[in-house]
Structure formats: C-alpha cells, structure tokens
Design an enzyme around this catalytic site. Structure first.
Site, PDB file in Angstrom:
ATOM      1  N   GLU A 134      41.968 -45.776 -25.947  1.00 16.64           N
ATOM      2  CA  GLU A 134      41.445 -45.221 -27.179  1.00 16.64           C
ATOM      3  C   GLU A 134      42.537 -45.253 -28.353  1.00 16.64           C
ATOM      4  OE1 GLU A 134      39.224 -41.753 -26.122  1.00 16.64           O
ATOM      5  OE2 GLU A 134      37.848 -43.030 -24.909  1.00 16.64           O
ATOM      6  N   CYS A 139      41.995 -39.542 -35.076  1.00 17.82           N
ATOM      7  CA  CYS A 139      41.796 -41.035 -35.131  1.00 17.82           C
ATOM      8  C   CYS A 139      40.474 -41.299 -35.808  1.00 17.82           C
ATOM      9  CB  CYS A 139      41.745 -41.408 -33.483  1.00 17.82           C
ATOM     10  SG  CYS A 139      40.614 -40.381 -32.707  1.00 17.82           S
ATOM     11  N   GLU A 165      34.252 -44.885 -23.042  1.00 14.82           N
ATOM     12  CA  GLU A 165      34.193 -43.595 -22.128  1.00 14.82           C
ATOM     13  C   GLU A 165      32.993 -42.913 -22.787  1.00 14.82           C
ATOM     14  OE1 GLU A 165      37.460 -42.070 -20.411  1.00 14.82           O
ATOM     15  OE2 GLU A 165      38.666 -43.689 -20.733  1.00 14.82           O
ATOM     16  N   ASN A 211      47.212 -34.859 -31.276  1.00 10.73           N
ATOM     17  CA  ASN A 211      46.618 -34.474 -32.193  1.00 10.73           C
ATOM     18  C   ASN A 211      45.293 -33.264 -31.746  1.00 10.73           C
ATOM     19  OD1 ASN A 211      45.214 -36.591 -31.058  1.00 10.73           O
ATOM     20  ND2 ASN A 211      44.001 -36.866 -32.962  1.00 10.73           N
TER      21      ASN A 211
HETATM   22  P1  NAD Z   1      51.701 -42.532 -29.508  1.00  8.51           P
HETATM   23  O1  NAD Z   1      50.922 -43.591 -29.091  1.00  8.51           O
HETATM   24  O2  NAD Z   1      52.996 -42.441 -30.180  1.00  8.51           O
HETATM   25  O3  NAD Z   1      51.816 -41.479 -28.181  1.00  8.51           O
HETATM   26  C1  NAD Z   1      50.695 -41.083 -27.364  1.00  8.51           C
HETATM   27  C2  NAD Z   1      51.257 -40.970 -25.926  1.00  8.51           C
HETATM   28  O4  NAD Z   1      51.717 -42.239 -25.441  1.00  8.51           O
HETATM   29  C3  NAD Z   1      52.311 -40.001 -25.659  1.00  8.51           C
HETATM   30  O5  NAD Z   1      52.204 -39.183 -24.756  1.00  8.51           O
HETATM   31  C4  NAD Z   1      53.643 -40.541 -25.534  1.00  8.51           C
HETATM   32  O6  NAD Z   1      54.690 -39.953 -25.119  1.00  8.51           O
HETATM   33  C5  NAD Z   1      53.141 -41.898 -24.899  1.00  8.51           C
HETATM   34  N1  NAD Z   1      53.857 -42.985 -25.039  1.00  8.51           N
HETATM   35  C6  NAD Z   1      54.616 -43.449 -26.026  1.00  8.51           C
HETATM   36  N2  NAD Z   1      55.104 -44.501 -25.756  1.00  8.51           N
HETATM   37  C7  NAD Z   1      55.007 -45.013 -24.388  1.00  8.51           C
HETATM   38  C8  NAD Z   1      55.126 -46.119 -23.485  1.00  8.51           C
HETATM   39  N3  NAD Z   1      55.851 -47.114 -23.722  1.00  8.51           N
HETATM   40  N4  NAD Z   1      54.663 -45.892 -22.211  1.00  8.51           N
HETATM   41  C9  NAD Z   1      54.046 -44.926 -21.866  1.00  8.51           C
HETATM   42  N5  NAD Z   1      53.687 -43.803 -22.870  1.00  8.51           N
HETATM   43  C10 NAD Z   1      54.109 -43.978 -24.082  1.00  8.51           C
HETATM   44  O7  NAD Z   1      50.320 -41.449 -30.202  1.00  8.51           O
HETATM   45  P2  NAD Z   1      50.449 -40.158 -30.904  1.00  8.51           P
HETATM   46  O8  NAD Z   1      51.313 -40.335 -32.333  1.00  8.51           O
HETATM   47  O9  NAD Z   1      51.022 -39.139 -29.822  1.00  8.51           O
HETATM   48  O10 NAD Z   1      49.088 -39.972 -31.545  1.00  8.51           O
HETATM   49  C11 NAD Z   1      48.568 -40.398 -32.554  1.00  8.51           C
HETATM   50  C12 NAD Z   1      47.839 -41.852 -32.437  1.00  8.51           C
HETATM   51  O11 NAD Z   1      46.715 -41.560 -31.559  1.00  8.51           O
HETATM   52  C13 NAD Z   1      47.166 -42.355 -33.861  1.00  8.51           C
HETATM   53  O12 NAD Z   1      47.489 -43.690 -33.748  1.00  8.51           O
HETATM   54  C14 NAD Z   1      45.702 -42.089 -33.527  1.00  8.51           C
HETATM   55  O13 NAD Z   1      44.835 -42.936 -34.131  1.00  8.51           O
HETATM   56  C15 NAD Z   1      45.494 -42.219 -32.096  1.00  8.51           C
HETATM   57  N6  NAD Z   1      44.451 -41.493 -31.345  1.00  8.51           N
HETATM   58  C16 NAD Z   1      43.241 -42.317 -30.981  1.00  8.51           C
HETATM   59  C17 NAD Z   1      42.232 -41.713 -30.517  1.00  8.51           C
HETATM   60  C18 NAD Z   1      40.943 -42.374 -30.234  1.00  8.51           C
HETATM   61  O14 NAD Z   1      40.057 -41.956 -29.473  1.00  8.51           O
HETATM   62  N7  NAD Z   1      40.995 -43.716 -30.522  1.00  8.51           N
HETATM   63  C19 NAD Z   1      42.198 -40.547 -30.533  1.00  8.51           C
HETATM   64  C20 NAD Z   1      43.321 -39.472 -30.860  1.00  8.51           C
HETATM   65  C21 NAD Z   1      44.543 -40.143 -31.266  1.00  8.51           C
HETATM   66  O1  6OD Z   2      35.103 -36.407 -29.159  1.00  7.59           O
HETATM   67  C1  6OD Z   2      36.034 -36.950 -28.499  1.00  7.59           C
HETATM   68  O2  6OD Z   2      35.264 -36.984 -27.465  1.00  7.59           O
HETATM   69  C2  6OD Z   2      37.079 -37.747 -28.962  1.00  7.59           C
HETATM   70  N1  6OD Z   2      37.428 -38.555 -28.011  1.00  7.59           N
HETATM   71  C3  6OD Z   2      37.816 -37.617 -30.116  1.00  7.59           C
HETATM   72  C4  6OD Z   2      38.613 -38.365 -30.601  1.00  7.59           C
HETATM   73  C5  6OD Z   2      39.407 -37.908 -31.802  1.00  7.59           C
HETATM   74  C6  6OD Z   2      40.489 -38.415 -32.241  1.00  7.59           C
HETATM   75  O3  6OD Z   2      41.533 -37.978 -32.821  1.00  7.59           O
END
Ligand code: NAD
Ligand code: 6OD
Length: 498
Positions: free
Chosen positions: A266, A300, A479, A167
């Site tokens: 995260e 997120c 972090e 994202n």
């Molecule tokens: P995802 O979990 O599908 O994938 C994230 C990464 O993990 C990708 O690189 C994917 O290839 C890898 N991956 C998937 N399965 C794996 C496994 N079994 N072992 C190792 N790697 C694996 O997430 P996404 O669809 O790319 O992103 C969206 C999600 O990320 C949403 O749930 C969003 O809330 C979350 N997100 C959280 C934060 C935060 O700061 N808390 C920030 C951004 C996105």
């Molecule tokens: O601002 C940041 O450092 C951070 N980790 C944002 C996360 C955004 C989620 O999509």
C-alpha cells in the site's frame, strides 16, 4: 546475547524495547535511537534498535510459534483470542491513546475517534471474516466412472514481515496484523522509527490475553541497513506486507525478489478531489477540508489536487480558505485544537520545500505557506500552516509529487471529461473523492477514475470488508475482508479419487 527485559515496559526501563518471543528485549550492544514528540520536541524516550541478531531471533521465534501451539490451534480458538486482543486494546484505550498521541502529536480527538478504535476493530473484523470463509469444491468424472472430488484448502503463508509507516501507526499496523493472525500466520512487525510505542504496547496485550509467544514480534529500527532491510532480506520471512512510500516499496520488492517472496504493497498517492457545480456546496467544502487537512495532511488517501467546476470555483476557494484558517494548531489535549504538527522537523523541511516550490512555480498562495507562531514548548514542535494554492501549471512538481502535508492546489475545470482526464493524469492511483448530486454522473465518473477507491460525496468512509489498495504506482494487491485471504493464505488443492 539479547537481553530480555522482564515485566511491564514502563516500570522497568525508559527505553522502548523490542518484543520478541513474548518478551521485551533490549538489543545486544545497547544501540538506541531517540523518540521525540512532534508537538514540542521533548524526548519521549530511547528506542532499542534491533540488529541482525534480534531480527533473526524474532523470525526464528515466529517460525517456532508456527511449529508449536499456534500452528495447531483451530480457527475458532484463534478468533476467540483475536476478539480478546480487541477487547484488551479497548480496556487499555487510554494507554494506547497516550502512546499514539505522544509519538505523533495528533489531537486526542482524532486518535480517540479514528486510530485506537480502528486498531481494535481490525482484530474483530478479520476474526469474523475467517470464521465465515468457504472454499470451492468440484466433482469430476473419471474413466472408471467412480469420479473424483477436488476441493481447496487454505493454509497460512507462514512468517509475515509487516513494515509500517508513521501516519496512522496502530490503525495501519493492525490492518495487517489482524488478518495475518486471523489466517494463522505469525508476524514480525517493524514499526516506523518515528512511532514505536503502540506496536510495543500491543505486545503486552498479546501476552495478557494468552496469544502464544512468538506469534507477534516487534523489532525497532530504521529502513536501509537497519531492522527494516534486515527483516525484508531474512530468508525465514515468507511474505512481506508494506505500507509506505512508493520508492521504499521498490527497494522492498528487490529484497523480496530473493526467494522469491510474495508482497502486498500500500503505497503513496497524489489523490484528486473533483467538485461539480451541482454538489451540496457545504458538504463538499467540509469533505475536501477533511481530505486535505485531516491528520495534518498525513493521510495516504488525502487530497492534494482539487478540481472545481468553474461556476463555483471562486466561492469554493474562499470557503475552503475559511475552513483552513479556522483550524487552530495546539496542544493535543486541548479540545479546541483543530490541527496537529507534522511528524518531524525532517518531514516539515520536505513539506516546506514544496511550499517554496509552489511560489517559485507561480502559485497564488490563498492561505498559509509557512510555520505558525506557537507559544512556549510548542514552539519546538513541527507545526506548519494549512496551505491552499491556485494558479499552478499541472506540470509543477507540487501537482505531480506526493507532499504528505496539509495543503492542496485548487484548479477550475469546465467539462466532465476534462475533470476525469485531470484526475487520472498522475502515476498514482490510490483514491479520488467526487462531489455531485447527479447520481448518474457519480456512477459514470467513478467508473472512469483509475484508483483503488473512489468516494462519492464522502471521504475516508469504508466498510472494512471491501477491497482496499492502490492502482498504478499506489500499490500491489488488495486487502480487506475476504480479499485479505489472497495474501495471508495459500490455497491448496486436494483431489480425492472416489
Ligand atoms: P516510508 O516508506 O519512508 O517508511 C515506511 C516504513 O518502511 C518505515 O517503517 C521505514 O523504516 C521502512 N523502510 C524504509 N526503507 C526501507 C527499506 N529499504 N527496507 C525495509 N523497510 C524500509 O514511509 P513513511 O514516510 O513512514 O510514510 C508515509 C508514506 O506512506 C506516504 O508515501 C504515504 O502515502 C504512504 N502510505 C500509504 C498508505 C496506503 O494505504 N496506500 C497508507 C499510509 C501511508
Ligand atoms: O482505512 C484503512 O484501512 C487504511 N488502510 C487507510 C489508509 C490510510 C492511509 O494513510
């Protein structure tokens, strides 16, 4: 055998290579996958999928870097290099912008103001943090009267596996790589399969400024059974930092249990916005509009549940509706574009399934709910309408589960305690945004919301020195600023008998 690709990636090959030990590397066997533009479905290029051999080579290169000049480099020189990385990203700003926009389809205006500048800033911020870090010391008495001095030293964790989502690709990757390198670790990054470009471009930057080979490595591929899982299972990886879905975090934690290795997670969110009747109305509408629809809802920290105090409920719904309807989908380079596409058709199908579920569960669709009509090549993109619902029961999956699309449900409330209860009624605990001009209420409510970050009269505003992370199912660890040292270094105690 891995096949090194010499020279700049775009001049040599249309295939996006891995970046291992300072070289562009195509996977043995030539396995590739497609990288398509979410804006118009066009094939941007093929991506070399790393297999076991490439992941192993990358981890070994990282280990070798720690045993080489990187491991013995003092913090002052290391932080100078990180400043140079940031400067070089800024010098190549337009390249990073083009790569990020091609992979994500997001408007230029957004990537220009958020993704790329923050990608560079993450290196400078953490360089500054490690320059100013101190550790504790204790003098103790000993029976012979001479005493002893205890002091702590920080050492890098070692090889850090960095698994990233799609994202905010550069921003979220550098948010991990910046502190990892500042603390003296070496990294192997696995970018999302949807957004491989900026991580690869960063390899060119590392080489240009003289970061030793093997310090920064990139392996491309998917999660289970591919580069992601191979990396998290590799015994040469000392710690894993991951941003992505909560259920992926669970899978990675199982892999990390072997060793065991430390994790920093995260994860997902189902964040609430709470709007009190005493808010600055225009500011609240503007803030919630950004929180719900920015980056096409793929943040997120975004707000998919909005609770509005009853006296202003109807007015607020109408005002947010106007904002949503004014967001024009369009070409990323068009200055009037207000909203980009979702990352893929696959993700759009998931979001649309929640749009259907909302109707099934009895929602009133205030606006949106479908796919906008796009002209020409854009018709092939993953476009979706910003959507607002009212009238859903709190038990609906639309209220309970993370959708990760440009949508929100708005529900009225009558009392402060009720709003707090509703905001907290979720397994997630990432972020909340509250809107009020009553300062006492702002502090009182913020302290009772179970989240990693609670915004008051703002959203997505944060000093990078502050702790960042999620409560409950939204993450493990914090972090940001000095807090990042907890994960990226190990504290050791030295006890000197005087
Ligand atoms: P995802 O979990 O599908 O994938 C994230 C990464 O993990 C990708 O690189 C994917 O290839 C890898 N991956 C998937 N399965 C794996 C496994 N079994 N072992 C190792 N790697 C694996 O997430 P996404 O669809 O790319 O992103 C969206 C999600 O990320 C949403 O749930 C969003 O809330 C979350 N997100 C959280 C934060 C935060 O700061 N808390 C920030 C951004 C996105
Ligand atoms: O601002 C940041 O450092 C951070 N980790 C944002 C996360 C955004 C989620 O999509």
């Amino acid at each position: 055998m891995n096949q090194p690709v010499e020279g700049a990636l775009r001049e040599q090959t249309a295939t996006i290579p891995n970046f291992i030990d300072g070289k562009h590397v195509l996977a043995a066997g030539g396995k590739t996958f497609e990288n398509r533009s979410p804006a118009d479905g066009r094939l941007i290029g093929l991506v070399s999928e790393a297999g076991e051999a490439e992941v192993d080579t990358a981890v070994r290169a990282a280990r070798a870097a720690l045993a080489g000049p990187w491991g013995s480099m003092d913090a002052a020189r290391r932080t100078e290099l990180l400043y140079a990385v940031a400067d070089e990203i800024n010098r190549r700003f337009e390249d990073f912008l083009a790569a990020e926009v091609a992979d994500t389809g997001k408007p230029h205006s957004l990537a220009r103001h958020i993704d790329i500048p923050r990608g560079a800033a993450n290196f400078k911020v953490f360089a500054d943090v490690v320059k100013n870090v101190a550790t504790e010391a204790f003098q103790m008495a000993t029976p012979d009267g001479a005493g002893a001095l205890n002091y702590a030293i920080r050492v890098p964790k070692g090889v850090v596996g960095v698994i990233c989502p799609w994202n905010l690709p550069l921003l979220l990757m550098t948010w991990k790589v910046g502190p990892a390198l500042a603390c003296g670790n070496a990294v192997v990054v696995k970018p999302s399969e949807e957004t491989p470009s900026t991580a690869t471009l960063l390899g060119e930057v590392m080489n240009k400024v003289g970061v030793p080979k093997g310090v920064y490595n990139v392996v491309h591929g998917f999660g289970p059974g591919s580069a992601g899982e191979l990396l998290t299972r590799h015994p040469g990886v000392d710690a894993i930092t991951f941003t992505g879905e909560t259920r992926t975090g669970t899978a990675i934690m199982k892999a990390a249990a072997e060793g065991p290795r430390a994790v920093s997670f995260e994860l997902g969110g189902k964040n609430a916005g709470v709007v009190f009747a005493d808010c600055d109305f225009e500011a609240a509408v503007d803030g919630i509009s950004r929180a719900a629809f920015a980056n096409c809802g793929q943040v997120c920290l975004g707000t998919e549940r909005v609770y509005v105090e009853r006296p202003i409920f109807e007015r607020f719904v109408q005002a947010l509706k106007s904002k949503a309807e004014a967001m024009k989908p369009g070409h990323p380079e068009d200055k009037t574009t207000g909203i980009g596409p979702l990352i893929s058709h696959e993700h759009r199908n998931k979001v649309l399934s929640y749009y259907a579920k909302a109707v099934e569960d009895g929602a009133k669709v205030v606006t949106g709910g479908g796919i906008p009509r796009m002209e020409g090549a854009l018709a092939n993109g993953s476009w979706i309408e910003p959507t607002i619902w009212t009238g859903l029961p709190e038990t609906s999956a639309v209220i309970r589960e993370e959708i990760f699309g440009p949508c929100c449900h708005i529900c009225p409330f009558d009392a402060e305690d009720e709003a707090i209860r509703l905001a907290n009624d979720t397994p997630y605990g990432l972020a909340t945004t509250i809107w009020t001009t009553n300062l006492a209420r702002a502090h009182r409510v913020a302290a009772r919301i179970d989240v990693g970050i609670c915004w008051v009269n703002s959203w997505f505003l944060r000093d990078l020195r502050t702790p960042f992370g999620g409560s409950k199912h939204s993450g493990i660890g914090r972090e940001g600023g000095v807090h990042s040292l907890e994960f990226y270094t190990e504290l050791r105690n030295v006890c000197v008998k005087l």
